[in-house]
Scaffold this active site. Structure first.
Site, PDB file in Angstrom:
ATOM      1  N   ARG A  95      32.242   9.803  26.551  1.00 22.19           N
ATOM      2  CA  ARG A  95      31.606   9.986  25.125  1.00 22.19           C
ATOM      3  C   ARG A  95      31.105   8.620  24.920  1.00 22.19           C
ATOM      4  NH1 ARG A  95      31.267  13.972  27.320  1.00 22.19           N
ATOM      5  NH2 ARG A  95      31.783  15.809  26.444  1.00 22.19           N
ATOM      6  N   GLU A  98      27.779   8.165  26.866  1.00 20.70           N
ATOM      7  CA  GLU A  98      26.801   8.873  26.201  1.00 20.70           C
ATOM      8  C   GLU A  98      26.400   8.124  25.002  1.00 20.70           C
ATOM      9  OE1 GLU A  98      28.195  12.567  24.118  1.00 20.70           O
ATOM     10  OE2 GLU A  98      26.644  13.655  25.285  1.00 20.70           O
ATOM     11  N   SER A 121      29.428 -10.908  21.645  1.00 20.93           N
ATOM     12  CA  SER A 121      30.455 -11.096  22.670  1.00 20.93           C
ATOM     13  C   SER A 121      31.256  -9.985  22.694  1.00 20.93           C
ATOM     14  CB  SER A 121      31.241 -12.554  22.033  1.00 20.93           C
ATOM     15  OG  SER A 121      32.170 -12.500  22.703  1.00 20.93           O
TER      16      SER A 121
END
Length: 155
Positions: A95, A98, A121
């Site tokens: 997820r 995604e 960073s």
């Protein structure tokens, strides 16, 4: 409503959007004004990751001087995911993968627009996750990614 099955047309439109944005010296915020949509959503749409409602598609196309074909393509449901590579198999990690597939180019564009050429960073970095009640029932995860901006330095 149309759905795309190949990424090439939307990528070509994204290239045209970026060229027009640069030529007209517009920010994503300038382009987004008046759409009624969030800056992140509109930016993701212009980078090929979301479909725009017709009124928003027409408004941004006018600002960018795009044609009727571009207006139609901006409304098409895109083939999402702009970052090639291996796919994680763990459902929770997937997820996040995604999310980066859909919003990665948006985050990159907005970081560069707001900070300049550089990175956020992951070493000098803070992460926070909170569980909050969802007004529609259930819960939501509020995830804060707090990384130090590091500019690219010519050498």
């Amino acid at each position: 409503m149309q759905s795309q099955c190949q990424p090439a047309p939307r990528q070509a439109l994204t290239d045209a959007v970026i060229a027009a944005k640069a030529r007209k010296r517009l920010s994503f915020e300038d382009i987004n004004q008046g759409t009624g949509l969030s800056l992140a959503y509109t930016t993701a749409a212009l980078l090929g990751q979301h479909a725009l409602p017709e009124a928003a598609a027409r408004l941004v196309a006018e600002r960018l001087e795009l044609d009727e074909d571009a207006i139609a393509l901006l409304q098409a449901i895109p083939l999402r995911g702009s970052i090639p590579g291996g796919v994680p198999t763990d459902p929770t990690i997937y997820r996040f993968y995604e999310m980066v597939q859909i919003y990665g180019t948006t985050l990159k564009a907005l970081v560069h627009e707001q900070f300049g050429d550089g990175i956020i960073s992951a070493i000098n970095f803070k992460l926070d996750i909170r569980k909050v009640e969802d007004p529609d029932g259930g819960h939501r995860a509020v995830i804060t990614l707090d990384g130090k901006y590091l500019p690219t330095k010519p050498f």
